[in-house]
Design a protein around this motif. Structure first.
Motif, PDB file in Angstrom:
ATOM      1  N   ASN A 116      -0.278   2.843 -36.341  1.00 41.55           N
ATOM      2  CA  ASN A 116      -1.103   2.023 -35.457  1.00 41.55           C
ATOM      3  C   ASN A 116      -2.321   1.450 -36.172  1.00 41.55           C
ATOM      4  O   ASN A 116      -2.732   0.316 -35.888  1.00 41.55           O
ATOM      5  CB  ASN A 116      -1.528   2.838 -34.227  1.00 41.55           C
ATOM      6  N   ARG A 119      -1.110  -1.495 -38.051  1.00 40.48           N
ATOM      7  CA  ARG A 119      -0.905  -2.600 -37.102  1.00 40.48           C
ATOM      8  C   ARG A 119      -2.222  -3.296 -36.776  1.00 40.48           C
ATOM      9  O   ARG A 119      -2.305  -4.525 -36.766  1.00 40.48           O
ATOM     10  CB  ARG A 119      -0.272  -2.066 -35.817  1.00 40.48           C
ATOM     11  N   HIS A 131       0.527 -12.507 -33.388  1.00 37.96           N
ATOM     12  CA  HIS A 131       0.405 -11.262 -32.625  1.00 37.96           C
ATOM     13  C   HIS A 131      -1.064 -10.844 -32.531  1.00 37.96           C
ATOM     14  O   HIS A 131      -1.746 -10.719 -33.543  1.00 37.96           O
ATOM     15  CB  HIS A 131       1.202 -10.133 -33.293  1.00 37.96           C
ATOM     16  N   ARG A 132      -1.535 -10.626 -31.315  1.00 37.17           N
ATOM     17  CA  ARG A 132      -2.881 -10.101 -31.099  1.00 37.17           C
ATOM     18  C   ARG A 132      -2.854  -8.666 -30.601  1.00 37.17           C
ATOM     19  O   ARG A 132      -3.840  -7.954 -30.670  1.00 37.17           O
ATOM     20  CB  ARG A 132      -3.655 -10.971 -30.094  1.00 37.17           C
ATOM     21  N   ASP A 133      -1.706  -8.258 -30.058  1.00 36.30           N
ATOM     22  CA  ASP A 133      -1.526  -6.880 -29.607  1.00 36.30           C
ATOM     23  C   ASP A 133      -0.841  -6.102 -30.730  1.00 36.30           C
ATOM     24  O   ASP A 133       0.295  -6.432 -31.103  1.00 36.30           O
ATOM     25  CB  ASP A 133      -0.670  -6.847 -28.341  1.00 36.30           C
ATOM     26  N   GLU A 136       2.848  -5.120 -30.561  1.00 34.73           N
ATOM     27  CA  GLU A 136       3.901  -6.130 -30.696  1.00 34.73           C
ATOM     28  C   GLU A 136       4.514  -6.131 -32.093  1.00 34.73           C
ATOM     29  O   GLU A 136       5.580  -6.699 -32.309  1.00 34.73           O
ATOM     30  CB  GLU A 136       3.330  -7.521 -30.395  1.00 34.73           C
ATOM     31  N   VAL A 286      -9.556  -6.799 -30.878  1.00 34.60           N
ATOM     32  CA  VAL A 286      -8.369  -5.944 -30.952  1.00 34.60           C
ATOM     33  C   VAL A 286      -8.726  -4.563 -30.424  1.00 34.60           C
ATOM     34  O   VAL A 286      -9.860  -4.097 -30.574  1.00 34.60           O
ATOM     35  CB  VAL A 286      -7.847  -5.861 -32.416  1.00 34.60           C
ATOM     36  N   SER A 287      -7.763  -3.924 -29.798  1.00 33.57           N
ATOM     37  CA  SER A 287      -7.942  -2.561 -29.294  1.00 33.57           C
ATOM     38  C   SER A 287      -6.974  -1.636 -30.007  1.00 33.57           C
ATOM     39  O   SER A 287      -5.835  -2.024 -30.300  1.00 33.57           O
ATOM     40  CB  SER A 287      -7.685  -2.490 -27.782  1.00 33.57           C
ATOM     41  N   PRO A 289      -4.239   1.017 -30.146  1.00 34.25           N
ATOM     42  CA  PRO A 289      -3.233   1.395 -29.143  1.00 34.25           C
ATOM     43  C   PRO A 289      -3.426   2.830 -28.650  1.00 34.25           C
ATOM     44  O   PRO A 289      -3.647   3.738 -29.446  1.00 34.25           O
ATOM     45  CB  PRO A 289      -1.901   1.253 -29.901  1.00 34.25           C
TER      46      PRO A 289
END
Length: 339
Positions: A116, A119, A131-133, A136, A286-287, A289
Motif C-alpha cells: 500500500n 501504491r 489512478h488517484r485511489d 486501483e 491521497v489517502s 488505504p
C-alpha cells in the motif's frame, strides 16, 4: 627518491577510495533541509516535509510526541547495541524508495504494509497515471522493478543531498508477527509456487527426515517448524542472504546508519501513515488505504504457531531477530518458553 613517489601513489589511492564512500552519519542535530520547490525550476518554493517536522512552529501534538519518543529510543538503542560504525554503500539503499517531487525517502519492509505504501508513492510520483485511489493499482504492479526509483540508483552526491534534506521514514512490525505473516503468505498459499520451488524444496531436503518424492519436487507443504529450522541453520545465511520477506529490518533499512525522521509501526499504521502524508502536505491528494483484512496475522495467531517450537529453537530464533526487538522497542513475546 622512490619513497615520495610511493607515498604520493598511496595517498592518491586512499583519497580516491575516500571520495567514493557515502559520507552520511546518524546525527542528533536537526538535518539540513531545503524547500522542495527549489529543486524544480519555475515552481514556487514551499516547505519540505523535513522542515515541517523540525522547524517546530506548530502546536505540539500527541502524535509528534510519540514519534519524538520513538526517534530517541532508536538512537539510544543504536548507541547501546551497535559496537562500531561504518559508512553506507549503495547496496544498503536498495530498499529506500525516492519521491523527488515531495522530498520523501521510504524504506520498505515486506509484510509491513509495503504494497500500500508503494501504491501511495506511485500516485504521488505520477507513476500511477490517472489512478488517484491507491487501491486501483494492482498489487503485483506495485512491486514491478523500475516503477519507483530507489536511492541506490543515484550518484554519491545525489544520495548525500537526499539523505540530508528529505524526510526519511520506515514502518516496522513486531518481529515474530511479521515472520509468521511471511510464512503464512509464502508457504501456505497454493499460488506461491515460485517460493515453494525456490525455498520450499530446499527446506524439505535439508530439514525433513525421509521426505516423500512429491514434497522434494513441489516444496508446497513446509511446516512452520521446518521454516524455523531453516532460518536458524548457520548454513542458510552462509549460502545466500535471507529473502527480503524474512530478512531483519535492521539489515534492510540500516536504522543505525540512516537517521529516520519517522518510525511508523504496523500496530498504529493508519495514524502513522496519516502523519507522514500530513508532513508531506499531500493529505488532501491521497489517502492511505485502510485495511479490512480479517486474516491479518496477530499476536495470538503467532503464539499458536510458536506453540510447537521447542524452547531451544525459540531462543535461537529470538537471538536471530533480537536487534529488531531492541531497536524498535518490542518486548519479548509472553508466549515464548525460554525466558
Amino acid at each position: 627518491m622512490r619513497k615520495p613517489k610511493v607515498i604520493r601513489m598511496v595517498f592518491a589511492l586512499s583519497l580516491g577510495c575516500f571520495i567514493m564512500v557515502i559520507f552520511y552519519f546518524n546525527s542528533n542535530l536537526r538535518p539540513a533541509s531545503e524547500p522542495v520547490g527549489e529543486r524544480s525550476s519555475g515552481q514556487k518554493s514551499r516547505r519540505s516535509p523535513l522542515q515541517t517536522l523540525y522547524d517546530g512552529d506548530q502546536v505540539e501534538s500527541a502524535v509528534q510526541v510519540i514519534h519524538q519518543g520513538r526517534r530517541e529510543l532508536l538512537e539510544e538503542a543504536c548507541r547501546s547495541y551497535t559496537r562500531k560504525r561504518r559508512v553506507l554503500i549503495p547496496e544498503d539503499l536498495k530498499h529506500v524508495i525516492v519521491d523527488d517531487q515531495h522530498g520523501l525517502l521510504y524504506c520498505y519492509v515486506p509484510k509491513v504494509a509495503c504494497t500500500n505504501w508503494k501504491r501511495v508513492l506511485m500516485v504521488l510520483t505520477g507513476v500511477a497515471g490517472s489512478h488517484r485511489d491507491p487501491l486501483e493499482i494492482p498489487a503485483n504492479e506495485a512491486h514491478v522493478p523500475g516503477n519507483l526509483r530507489t536511492l541506490s540508483e543515484y550518484s554519491t552526491s545525489q544520495i548525500n543531498q537526499r539523505l540530508r534534506s528529505y524526510l526519511k521514514f520506515v514502518f516496522v512490525r513486531e518481529p515474530f508477527e511479521r515472520l509468521v505473516s511471511a510464512y503464512r503468505n509464502k508457504f501456505t498459499r497454493s499460488y506461491n509456487t515460485a517460493f515453494h520451488k525456490r525455498y520450499g524444496t530446499k527446506i524439505v531436503r535439508r530439514h525433513r527426515p525421509d521426505p516423500q518424492p512429491e514434497a522434494l519436487e513441489r516444496g508446497n507443504d513446509v511446516s512452520f517448524e521446518e521454516f524455523v529450522y531453516y532460518l536458524v541453520d548457520p548454513a542458510t545465511q552462509r549460502e545466500e542472504p535471507f529473502n527480503e520477506h524474512w530478512e531483519r529490518v535492521h539489515s534492510l533499512c540500516h536504522p543505525c546508519l540512516i537517521h529516520y525522521d519517522v518510525v511508523g509501526k504496523y500496530e498504529t499504521l493508519e495514524q502513522d501513515s496519516r502523519y507522514v502524508l500530513q508532513l508531506a502536505g499531500v493529505e488532501d491528494q491521497v489517502s492511505f488505504p485502510t485495511s479490512s483484512k480479517s486474516t491479518r496475522t496477530t499476536g495470538d495467531m503467532a503464539a499458536q504457531f510458536f506453540h510447537n517450537i521447542s524452547p531451544f529453537y525459540q531462543k535461537k530464533l529470538y537471538n536471530l531477530y533480537r536487534m529488531d526487538f531492541l531497536l524498535f522497542n518490542y518486548s519479548v513475546p509472553a508466549y515464548l518458553k525460554f525466558r
